[in-house]
Design a protein around this motif. Structure first.
Motif, PDB file in Angstrom:
ATOM      1  N   LEU A 190     -10.131  19.826  -0.562  1.00  0.00           N
ATOM      2  CA  LEU A 190     -10.839  18.655  -0.311  1.00  0.00           C
ATOM      3  C   LEU A 190     -10.248  17.462   0.759  1.00  0.00           C
ATOM      4  O   LEU A 190      -9.624  16.614   0.605  1.00  0.00           O
ATOM      5  CB  LEU A 190     -10.693  17.722  -1.815  1.00  0.00           C
ATOM      6  N   MET A 191     -10.705  18.195   1.871  1.00  0.00           N
ATOM      7  CA  MET A 191     -10.103  17.477   3.365  1.00  0.00           C
ATOM      8  C   MET A 191     -11.064  17.825   4.033  1.00  0.00           C
ATOM      9  O   MET A 191     -11.573  18.972   4.314  1.00  0.00           O
ATOM     10  CB  MET A 191      -8.642  17.852   3.379  1.00  0.00           C
ATOM     11  N   GLY A 192     -11.218  17.074   5.178  1.00  0.00           N
ATOM     12  CA  GLY A 192     -12.068  17.254   6.303  1.00  0.00           C
ATOM     13  C   GLY A 192     -11.771  15.903   7.397  1.00  0.00           C
ATOM     14  O   GLY A 192     -10.700  15.194   7.168  1.00  0.00           O
ATOM     15  N   PHE A 193     -12.333  15.832   8.526  1.00  0.00           N
ATOM     16  CA  PHE A 193     -12.308  14.697   9.492  1.00  0.00           C
ATOM     17  C   PHE A 193     -13.434  14.340   9.890  1.00  0.00           C
ATOM     18  O   PHE A 193     -14.310  15.133   9.987  1.00  0.00           O
ATOM     19  CB  PHE A 193     -11.150  15.061  10.460  1.00  0.00           C
ATOM     20  N   VAL A 194     -13.436  13.129  10.307  1.00  0.00           N
ATOM     21  CA  VAL A 194     -14.797  12.620  10.812  1.00  0.00           C
ATOM     22  C   VAL A 194     -14.379  12.229  12.344  1.00  0.00           C
ATOM     23  O   VAL A 194     -13.120  11.879  12.451  1.00  0.00           O
ATOM     24  CB  VAL A 194     -15.503  11.572  10.203  1.00  0.00           C
ATOM     25  N   GLU A 195     -15.080  12.189  13.190  1.00  0.00           N
ATOM     26  CA  GLU A 195     -15.019  12.246  14.654  1.00  0.00           C
ATOM     27  C   GLU A 195     -15.887  10.964  15.070  1.00  0.00           C
ATOM     28  O   GLU A 195     -17.077  10.860  14.628  1.00  0.00           O
ATOM     29  CB  GLU A 195     -15.402  13.344  15.551  1.00  0.00           C
ATOM     30  N   VAL A 196     -15.333   9.745  15.595  1.00  0.00           N
ATOM     31  CA  VAL A 196     -15.906   8.672  16.262  1.00  0.00           C
ATOM     32  C   VAL A 196     -15.897   8.756  17.566  1.00  0.00           C
ATOM     33  O   VAL A 196     -14.814   8.924  18.222  1.00  0.00           O
ATOM     34  CB  VAL A 196     -15.283   7.442  15.673  1.00  0.00           C
ATOM     35  N   VAL A 197     -17.136   8.947  18.155  1.00  0.00           N
ATOM     36  CA  VAL A 197     -17.150   9.253  19.705  1.00  0.00           C
ATOM     37  C   VAL A 197     -18.096   8.212  20.347  1.00  0.00           C
ATOM     38  O   VAL A 197     -18.853   7.511  19.800  1.00  0.00           O
ATOM     39  CB  VAL A 197     -17.724  10.639  20.106  1.00  0.00           C
TER      40      VAL A 197
END
Ligand code: C2O
Ligand code: CU
Ligand code: CU
Length: 461
Positions: free
Chosen positions: A454-461
């Motif tokens: 239960l993990m991931g990442f979001v990328e803010v660009v």
């Protein structure tokens, strides 16, 4: 001023304030002050021993060799410098949970910095934009590093300090120890696949049912932080009228009576109360279903304080989501219950949990998975969070603060948080402005859940 008698491995704030501060009991630092415009700390992570179960010594991993870890105090809008030395025999990084700081300082291996190798020092520098109760912990080998003791609080004072007569930090953690202080399993797969493996030895600030004092009539701020790997604590206060003044570091617009409030792993709760007349016991209770367990108690002592209302906390400068132009992103948290084929060492990898049909595949220097979402900087997003399991999941996003709009299909008075607790089959809508560029971890804070998918990442660009 010379900092006499303190070795490098001790925690020290190189300021004249330190000498004065260190004379106060660790749990009641009211208003720290800084010297020459700097908040500066030396912090290390190292193997140590602690007496957690009275009469027994336990091998732990500890910040500055101490349980509880030092509380780092700094001030909203003022730079803080933390020189961190890794004295463990494995790599680590330190994450400042809940602080909206630049990605380079977020303390996530590979995504924000290379792992800090044994013997290395890394200096974290940041200026916290928000005041409140936050915490810090490693972001590597987390079941073990956090489970064995690497958890501490960071208190960010308001830009113009808010004066309570008394203030206490209460770090909640159940240790995986037997009655002789020996380690039990930190993660048992059949539990990892359910609610997580609970520890059995309950402590507050490393002490089982500590007793503290409060001066009668004192306006009191209790800063509770759940630094546990697994457990959610439904909290009640007995013996005084208690008010919720802040949730996960963020003051709420109108304090409300604390009847019972759940603090899941990673979450915090600031409680305000006026200490009742001398000789009263104020008890912090952990409600396990209908069964109350005492976490900590305060006895009130005579004082010459005059009764006054609780001071109000200013709201944090979290950007207001532009809901009219928001884009909704859906996240479904579900159970997989799969064991992937054995790796080269012959070990099966557990993947029990999925976020949008994906289990976190781990990462290394040369292998960073794709983001679970790519967000446009400056834009408002509504995260629609759906738990389709019967276990709860505190969902945490780094680098941003959610504004919770809806819980389980019902609108709520919007509040700010970095962690949204989804109950059994729970559903929430939480908005935020993606205003901090970078690759931000996004995971369940039940450490075993995060480590088993239960993990991931979001990328803010
Ligand atoms: Cu306390 Cu990645 O978080
Ligand atoms: Cu975090
Ligand atoms: Cu979870």
């Amino acid at each position: 001023m010379p900092v006499h008698g303190l070795t490098r491995r001790r925690f020290l704030q190189s300021s004249a304030a330190f000498a004065a501060l260190s004379a106060l009991p660790a749990c009641s630092l009211v208003s720290a002050s800084r010297d020459n415009g700097m908040w500066e700390y030396h912090l290390s992570a190292e193997p140590s021993t602690a007496s957690l179960v009275p009469g027994h010594q336990t091998d732990v991993l500890a910040f500055n060799g101490k349980i509880p870890a030092p509380t780092i105090r700094c001030r909203q809008g003022e730079p803080v410098t933390i020189h961190f030395t890794n004295n463990l025999n494995e790599p680590t990084t330190i994450h400042w949970h809940g602080l909206r700081i630049p990605i380079e300082m977020d303390g996530v291996p590979f995504l924000s910095q290379p792992p800090i190798q044994p013997g290395e020092t890394f200096t974290y520098r940041f200026t916290p934009p928000d005041a409140g109760t936050f915490w810090y912990h490693p972001h590597m080998n987390s079941v073990v590093q956090l489970g064995k003791g690497l958890v501490g609080t960071i208190v960010v004072e308001e830009a113009s300090p808010v004066a309570f007569d008394e203030e206490h930090v209460l770090m909640l953690k159940h240790w995986h120890l037997d009655p002789q202080g020996k380690w039990k399993d930190l993660a048992i797969p059949r539990y990892s696949a359910r609610m997580g493996t609970p520890g059995e030895w309950g402590t507050v600030n490393g002490v089982h049912q500590p007793k503290y004092e409060l001066q009668e009539k004192a306006t009191t701020r209790l800063r509770l932080a759940n630094v546990d790997n697994t457990l959610t604590y439904p909290i009640q206060v007995r013996g005084a009228d208690a008010w919720i003044v802040a949730i996960d570091g963020n003051p709420i617009a109108t304090p409300r009576r604390l009847e019972e409030h759940k603090i899941a792993p990673g979450m915090r709760l600031d409680i305000g109360l006026v200490a009742p007349k001398a000789g009263t016991n104020v008890e912090i209770m952990y409600m396990k279903g209908r069964f109350p367990f005492l976490l900590a108690s305060f006895t009130t002592t005579p004082s010459t304080l005059v009764e006054k209302p609780l001071p109000a906390l200013p709201l944090n400068p979290v950007a207001t989501p532009d809901l009219a132009n928001a884009e909704t992103r859906h996240f479904v948290f579900e159970w997989a219950g799969a064991i992937t084929p054995a790796d080269k060492q012959g070990k099966g990898k557990h993947e029990f949990w999925l976020m949008n049909k994906r289990a976190w595949e781990g990462m290394s220097k040369g292998n960073i998975p794709d983001p679970i979402a790519t967000l446009e900087r400056g834009k408002t997003y509504i995260f629609d969070l759906k738990n389709v399991t019967q276990y709860h999941h505190p969902i945490h996003l780094h680098g941003h603060t959610f504004t919770v709009l809806e819980m389980d299909g019902k609108p709520v008075t919007p509040f700010h948080t970095d962690t949204v607790l989804l109950g059994k089959n729970g559903h929430a809508k939480a908005a935020f402005v993606a205003d901090n560029p970078g690759r931000w971890m996004y995971h369940c804070h039940v450490i075993e859940h995060m480590k088993t998918g239960l993990m991931g990442f979001v990328e803010v660009v």
